[in-house]
Enzyme design. Structure first.
Site, PDB file in Angstrom:
ATOM      1  N   GLU A 112       0.724  -1.146  -0.061  1.00 37.76           N
ATOM      2  CA  GLU A 112       0.048   0.104   0.074  1.00 37.76           C
ATOM      3  C   GLU A 112       0.804   1.138   0.040  1.00 37.76           C
ATOM      4  O   GLU A 112       0.569   2.043   0.888  1.00 37.76           O
ATOM      5  CB  GLU A 112      -1.159   0.079   1.306  1.00 37.76           C
ATOM      6  CG  GLU A 112      -1.823  -1.154   1.158  1.00 37.76           C
ATOM      7  CD  GLU A 112      -3.112  -1.096   2.182  1.00 37.76           C
ATOM      8  OE1 GLU A 112      -3.156  -0.395   3.344  1.00 37.76           O
ATOM      9  OE2 GLU A 112      -3.949  -1.619   2.064  1.00 37.76           O
ATOM     10  N   GLU A 128      -5.556  -8.353  -0.560  1.00 38.67           N
ATOM     11  CA  GLU A 128      -6.433  -8.022   0.545  1.00 38.67           C
ATOM     12  C   GLU A 128      -7.624  -7.647   0.330  1.00 38.67           C
ATOM     13  O   GLU A 128      -7.852  -7.107  -0.510  1.00 38.67           O
ATOM     14  CB  GLU A 128      -5.575  -6.795   1.395  1.00 38.67           C
ATOM     15  CG  GLU A 128      -4.371  -6.973   1.999  1.00 38.67           C
ATOM     16  CD  GLU A 128      -3.920  -5.958   2.820  1.00 38.67           C
ATOM     17  OE1 GLU A 128      -4.628  -5.472   3.578  1.00 38.67           O
ATOM     18  OE2 GLU A 128      -2.666  -5.611   3.079  1.00 38.67           O
TER      19      GLU A 128
HETATM   20  O1  AHR Z   1      -5.109  -6.076   6.788  1.00 36.91           O
HETATM   21  C1  AHR Z   1      -5.032  -5.127   7.696  1.00 36.91           C
HETATM   22  C2  AHR Z   1      -4.262  -3.745   6.971  1.00 36.91           C
HETATM   23  O2  AHR Z   1      -5.276  -3.128   5.835  1.00 36.91           O
HETATM   24  C3  AHR Z   1      -3.059  -4.001   6.426  1.00 36.91           C
HETATM   25  O3  AHR Z   1      -1.937  -3.965   7.299  1.00 36.91           O
HETATM   26  C4  AHR Z   1      -2.923  -2.972   5.237  1.00 36.91           C
HETATM   27  O4  AHR Z   1      -1.965  -3.272   4.234  1.00 36.91           O
HETATM   28  C5  AHR Z   1      -4.492  -2.623   4.933  1.00 36.91           C
HETATM   29  O5  AHR Z   1      -4.528  -1.361   5.135  1.00 36.91           O
END
Ligand code: AHR
Length: 503
Positions: free
Chosen positions: A173, A292
């Protein structure tokens, strides 16, 4: 009675399903590692301190790949801290989550856990506070056979054979203002390109994931992908997508339509990848790593209190969303969306796996149980393998706050290598059952194997340690297959798996 129809043919396909779309994620965050997968002294702990009750649940999900060690955590992480004698590993402040990391579980321990959990590690490098130099060193440490500084260090630390990590994320990110070492698209594209080049010089067999936007609604979404891919396109294999859904209006109809956004997001990123490839006259097609994804909102307020009360604490109970029945329905629709885009989505990591926004929960010293969302994930991973079919679905629709014409039935189908067909279907209708008709004559002789149904009368129902089966699947018997014509009633608000077995 409302009706939906699905027309399909074994030759109308989207493509092979990459099993890695059933991946997951373990971050050094909250109780994912300490109190989740690892708890020495727990009654089920093995000789290394891994909880066997958790491993058993992970194996039930059949997770092919687990992203590690972060997440936001990775952008301040020094991989060297996590290897070598445990009593010499430093305790570090984790600025991402305002906690303290003991480094008692590191690369070797996680590799051991992966073997036990029957999965593979997908390793994220730190492109926040570090860069290409640390990246090439960690590849040498993990994957080079021996006879060099870092590979010999690995051998000295107990792993004679390379860890052979195939899949690597180039940071996490990096567009986000919350990220340690946030970068502009230009800065990131350059950093990712140089890291990728050097990592591949060490091990040309690895696959690399460049960071796309951290969400569909980031102001730089689109331009970030285009600009950074323009700088690293030829040296990477996948671009990442991240997406979490909340329920701000607390309306089930709005919430269940969120997978429409997911589909838009995927299609847009595919277009951008192809636009960059086109501009470069490249023969290469970039695929997507949706590394994610989940529902995430239940724990937001609680987390502020926990961090305020115990800043820099260890293994705090952060991001412990308790998932309800409607969350399981949306998770089901998200999985259906990945299957519908299986030609380009090759990796997807449910964030996360244990305790932290997870399908598996534990109590320290106590039990481990499956949350509501565990079930659609387990069903998709078990039966959604082989080929993604391209059914034509016609369903009555509804309008909600963000979308018009949302299909009341969200469904798709897969066919495994033995010719067995599985239909996955969510009925989003708040009040009515819907009859789904499918013409299956093109598949030859099939019979109904089973109809698995997940339903609860209360959309807010959850599972707990004391009531772990409150929301759990049952075998239904409403599917009728006659002359190749399947008819099945999908109960109002339900997740359905219909398995049709080749005779
Ligand atoms: O999964 C939780 C968090 O969400 C992770 O650390 C990050 O990459 C995202 O913002």
């Amino acid at each position: 009675m409302k009706k939906a129809t699905m027309i399909m043919d074994k030759d109308f396909t989207i493509g092979r399903i990459d099993k890695r779309i059933y991946g997951s994620f373990i971050e050094h965050l909250g109780r994912a590692v300490y109190g989740g997968i690892y708890e020495p002294g727990h009654p089920t702990a093995d000789e290394y301190g891994f909880r066997k009750d958790v491993i058993e649940l992970v194996r039930k999900l059949d997770v092919p790949v687990v992203r590690y060690p972060g997440g936001n955590f990775v952008s301040g992480f020094d991989w060297e801290d996590s290897v070598g004698p445990r009593d010499q590993r430093p305790k570090r402040l984790d600025l991402a989550w305002a906690t303290t990391e003991s480094n008692q579980v590191g690369m070797h321990e996680f590799a051991d856990w992966c073997k036990k959990a029957n999965t593979e590690m997908m390793y994220a490098i730190n492109l926040g506070t570090r860069g290409a130099d640390a990246a090439r060193n960690v590849v040498e440490y993990a994957n080079h056979k021996g006879g060099s500084y870092y590979s010999d260090m690995r051998i000295k630390n107990g792993a004679k054979d390379p860890l052979d990590i195939k899949l690597w994320c180039l940071g996490n990110e990096m567009d986000g203002p919350w990220q340690m070492g946030q970068k502009t698209a230009y800065e990131y594209g350059r950093a990712a390109n140089e890291a990728a080049k050097m990592m591949r010089l060490v091990d040309p067999s690895i696959e690399l994931v460049a960071c796309g936007s951290s969400a569909h609604d980031m102001p730089t979404f689109g331009s970030w992908e285009y600009e950074m891919l323009d700088l690293c396109y030829e040296n990477v294999d996948y671009v990442s997508l991240h997406r979490y859904y909340g329920n701000p209006s607390n309306k089930t109809a709005d919430f269940l339509a969120r997978s429409m956004d997911l589909d838009d997001f995927i299609k847009t990123v595919v277009s951008i990848c192809d636009a960059v490839g086109g501009k470069k006259h490249s023969k290469k097609k970039l695929n997507l790593s949706f590394d994610e994804w989940n529902v995430w909102y239940h724990s937001n307020e609680q987390d502020k209190e926990i961090t305020k009360a115990d800043k820099w604490g260890n293994a705090l109970p952060l991001l412990e969303d308790l998932y309800n029945f409607e969350d399981a329905l949306l998770v089901g629709s998200m999985l259906i969306t990945f299957l519908r885009n299986a030609d380009r989505v090759k990796i997807a990591c449910l964030a996360q796996l244990v305790n932290v926004i997870a399908p598996i929960m534990t109590r320290n010293g106590g039990g481990a149980w499956a949350q509501t969302t565990f079930w659609p994930i387990m069903h998709a991973s078990a039966f959604g393998r082989g080929t993604a079919l391209r059914p034509v679905l016609q369903s009555p629709t509804y309008d909600c706050t963000d979308y018009e014409n949302v299909p009341l039935v969200d469904a798709t189908a897969t066919m495994d290598d033995d010719g067995n067909v599985t239909i996955f279907a969510v009925n989003r209708d708040m009040t009515d059952d819907i009859v789904l008709d499918c013409d299956l004559r093109a598949f030859g002789e099939l019979e109904v194997g089973e109809h698995i149904l997940l339903h609860h009368d209360d959309v807010k129902a959850i599972n707990t340690e004391l009531n772990p089966d409150n929301v759990s699947p049952v075998k239904a018997n409403g599917a009728v297959l006659d002359g190749g014509q399947l008819t099945i009633a999908l109960p109002s608000l339900s997740w359905n798996v219909i398995r049709l077995i080749k005779k």
